[in-house]
Design an enzyme around this catalytic site. Structure first.
Site, PDB file in Angstrom:
ATOM      1  N   HIS A 211       0.863  -1.188   0.000  1.00  0.00           N
ATOM      2  CA  HIS A 211       0.000   0.000   0.000  1.00  0.00           C
ATOM      3  C   HIS A 211       0.899   1.238   0.000  1.00  0.00           C
ATOM      4  O   HIS A 211       1.772   1.376   0.862  1.00  0.00           O
ATOM      5  CB  HIS A 211      -0.873  -0.050   1.258  1.00  0.00           C
ATOM      6  CG  HIS A 211      -1.800   1.104   1.453  1.00  0.00           C
ATOM      7  ND1 HIS A 211      -3.099   1.105   0.998  1.00  0.00           N
ATOM      8  CD2 HIS A 211      -1.623   2.289   2.091  1.00  0.00           C
ATOM      9  CE1 HIS A 211      -3.690   2.242   1.336  1.00  0.00           C
ATOM     10  NE2 HIS A 211      -2.816   2.980   2.011  1.00  0.00           N
TER      11      HIS A 211
ATOM     12  N   ASP B 196       1.089   5.366   0.169  1.00  0.00           N
ATOM     13  CA  ASP B 196       0.352   6.569   0.557  1.00  0.00           C
ATOM     14  C   ASP B 196       0.921   7.795  -0.147  1.00  0.00           C
ATOM     15  O   ASP B 196       1.991   8.291   0.224  1.00  0.00           O
ATOM     16  CB  ASP B 196       0.423   6.747   2.078  1.00  0.00           C
ATOM     17  CG  ASP B 196      -0.382   5.686   2.809  1.00  0.00           C
ATOM     18  OD1 ASP B 196      -1.584   5.563   2.514  1.00  0.00           O
ATOM     19  OD2 ASP B 196       0.194   4.967   3.648  1.00  0.00           O
TER      20      ASP B 196
ATOM     21  N   HIS C  17      -2.829   4.861  -2.687  1.00  0.00           N
ATOM     22  CA  HIS C  17      -3.868   5.570  -1.937  1.00  0.00           C
ATOM     23  C   HIS C  17      -3.642   7.059  -2.146  1.00  0.00           C
ATOM     24  O   HIS C  17      -2.677   7.631  -1.621  1.00  0.00           O
ATOM     25  CB  HIS C  17      -3.739   5.166  -0.457  1.00  0.00           C
ATOM     26  CG  HIS C  17      -4.720   5.823   0.458  1.00  0.00           C
ATOM     27  ND1 HIS C  17      -4.642   5.710   1.817  1.00  0.00           N
ATOM     28  CD2 HIS C  17      -5.802   6.607   0.206  1.00  0.00           C
ATOM     29  CE1 HIS C  17      -5.627   6.402   2.372  1.00  0.00           C
ATOM     30  NE2 HIS C  17      -6.347   6.961   1.416  1.00  0.00           N
TER      31      HIS C  17
ATOM     32  N   GLY D   7       0.780   7.982   9.741  1.00  0.00           N
ATOM     33  CA  GLY D   7       0.797   6.629  10.284  1.00  0.00           C
ATOM     34  C   GLY D   7       0.816   6.690  11.807  1.00  0.00           C
ATOM     35  O   GLY D   7       1.030   7.751  12.390  1.00  0.00           O
ATOM     36  N   GLY D   8       0.573   5.540  12.438  1.00  0.00           N
ATOM     37  CA  GLY D   8       0.735   5.429  13.880  1.00  0.00           C
ATOM     38  C   GLY D   8      -0.365   6.044  14.725  1.00  0.00           C
ATOM     39  O   GLY D   8      -0.182   6.253  15.920  1.00  0.00           O
TER      40      GLY D   8
ATOM     41  N   ASP E 222      -8.027   0.938   6.582  1.00  0.00           N
ATOM     42  CA  ASP E 222      -6.701   1.562   6.652  1.00  0.00           C
ATOM     43  C   ASP E 222      -6.613   2.484   7.863  1.00  0.00           C
ATOM     44  O   ASP E 222      -7.380   3.440   7.977  1.00  0.00           O
ATOM     45  CB  ASP E 222      -6.491   2.364   5.352  1.00  0.00           C
ATOM     46  CG  ASP E 222      -5.113   3.018   5.264  1.00  0.00           C
ATOM     47  OD1 ASP E 222      -4.256   2.757   6.120  1.00  0.00           O
ATOM     48  OD2 ASP E 222      -4.919   3.790   4.299  1.00  0.00           O
TER      49      ASP E 222
ATOM     50  N   GLY F  28       0.496  -0.240   8.649  1.00  0.00           N
ATOM     51  CA  GLY F  28       1.715   0.556   8.587  1.00  0.00           C
ATOM     52  C   GLY F  28       2.637   0.222   9.731  1.00  0.00           C
ATOM     53  O   GLY F  28       3.474  -0.678   9.644  1.00  0.00           O
TER      54      GLY F  28
HETATM   55  C1  DX5 Z   1      -2.842   7.205   6.832  1.00  0.00           C
HETATM   56  C2  DX5 Z   1      -2.413   6.236   5.756  1.00  0.00           C
HETATM   57  C3  DX5 Z   1      -2.193   4.861   6.215  1.00  0.00           C
HETATM   58  C4  DX5 Z   1      -1.065   4.714   7.196  1.00  0.00           C
HETATM   59  C5  DX5 Z   1      -1.343   3.542   8.054  1.00  0.00           C
HETATM   60  O1  DX5 Z   1      -3.237   8.376   6.230  1.00  0.00           O
HETATM   61  O2  DX5 Z   1      -3.422   6.176   4.767  1.00  0.00           O
HETATM   62  O3  DX5 Z   1      -2.016   3.986   5.110  1.00  0.00           O
HETATM   63  O4  DX5 Z   1       0.168   4.525   6.581  1.00  0.00           O
HETATM   64  O5  DX5 Z   1      -0.440   3.542   9.115  1.00  0.00           O
HETATM   65  P1  DX5 Z   1      -0.832   2.835  10.497  1.00  0.00           P
HETATM   66  O6  DX5 Z   1      -1.149   1.398  10.180  1.00  0.00           O
HETATM   67  O7  DX5 Z   1       0.386   2.985  11.335  1.00  0.00           O
HETATM   68  O8  DX5 Z   1      -2.042   3.548  11.050  1.00  0.00           O
HETATM   69 ZN    ZN Z   2      -3.222   4.622   3.248  1.00  0.00          ZN
END
Ligand code: DX5
Ligand code: ZN
Length: 235
Positions: free
Chosen positions: A47, A49, A80, A158-159, A189, A211
């Site tokens: 995936h 981003d 994405h 992320g996170g 997601d 992520g």
């Molecule tokens: C957030 C992104 C996600 C992100 C997910 O805007 O679309 O794809 O990388 O990261 P985690 O799994 O750490 O929430």
């Molecule tokens: Zn994403």
């Protein structure tokens, strides 16, 4: 097309959800190595981003990096799109060799036309909905897309912590898919972890983005295997 996820039309809904590591928190100084490590760890898809610093606060990477990932990866990739001008950008990215282009309904001006144009290139066209966007905003488009990505965090970083309101949306999409005899994929997601993955799988998610739950772990293979185990649905 590198995909084991079939393009455009009739997907095979997998019994066990596919986990897609998100290339947001990886070591970008060693991108090709990271991709190889993820594939060796058992990643079946990736995936990506794409963020422009305007549609969301963060700026990540663009087409050049997506194309580089495409060359380095052997598994299908989902892009994405978190950018302004979703309609034009999504069509532009459909030629990168990506298998899935995921566009946000909140940013589309011509959803049907854009979904159709993406599909005409052989890419799967998926629609993403942010936490404040109800499923009803995409209901009339379900027969025009090959998947819906339910955001379980505010897009941008992320996170973040998983927002449980995503579960009802996944269930609703799963019910709509069954009652309308449709076959779009349901993705989720944001905030997926060993704590939350079973609940999204039970709710009906087929594509689960992870992520930090993979990329911020010492051992990618162990992390992926544990997530896959927890995502298994009872037979
Ligand atoms: C957030 C992104 C996600 C992100 C997910 O805007 O679309 O794809 O990388 O990261 P985690 O799994 O750490 O929430
Ligand atoms: Zn994403």
């Amino acid at each position: 097309m590198h995909s084991s996820i079939p393009p455009g039309t009739a997907p095979l809904i997998p019994d066990t959800p596919v986990i897609l590591p998100a290339l947001l928190l990886c070591d970008f100084g060693h991108l090709a190595d990271e991709i190889k490590k993820l594939e060796q760890a058992g990643a079946k898809a990736l995936h990506l981003d794409v963020m422009d610093g305007q549609f969301v606060p963060q700026l990540t990477y663009g087409k050049v990096v997506v194309e580089a990932v495409r060359r380095a990866a052997t598994v299908p990739i989902e892009v994405h799109m978190m950018v302004e001008n979703q309609d034009e950008s999504a069509i532009d990215y459909a030629t990168t060799g990506a298998d899935i282009i995921t566009v946000h309904i909140e940013g589309l001006i011509r959803p049907k036309e854009t979904l159709a144009t993406i599909s005409s290139t052989g890419c799967r066209a998926h629609l993403a909905i942010s936490p404040n966007t109800p499923v009803s905003d995409v209901e009339s488009l379900l027969s025009h897309c090959a998947g819906v990505l339910v955001m379980s965090v505010e897009p941008g970083f992320g996170g973040q912590a998983f927002q449980p309101s995503a579960l009802d949306k996944i269930r609703l999409l799963s019910d709509l898919r069954a009652s309308q005899d449709q076959n779009f994929y349901i993705g989720v997601d944001g905030g997926i972890s060993t704590e939350t993955i079973a609940s999204v799988s039970q709710a009906g998610a087929d594509l689960i983005v992870a992520g930090s739950a993979v990329l911020q772990q010492e051992n990618y293979a162990n992390a992926l295997q544990e997530l896959e185990y927890l995502a298994q649905k009872p037979k």
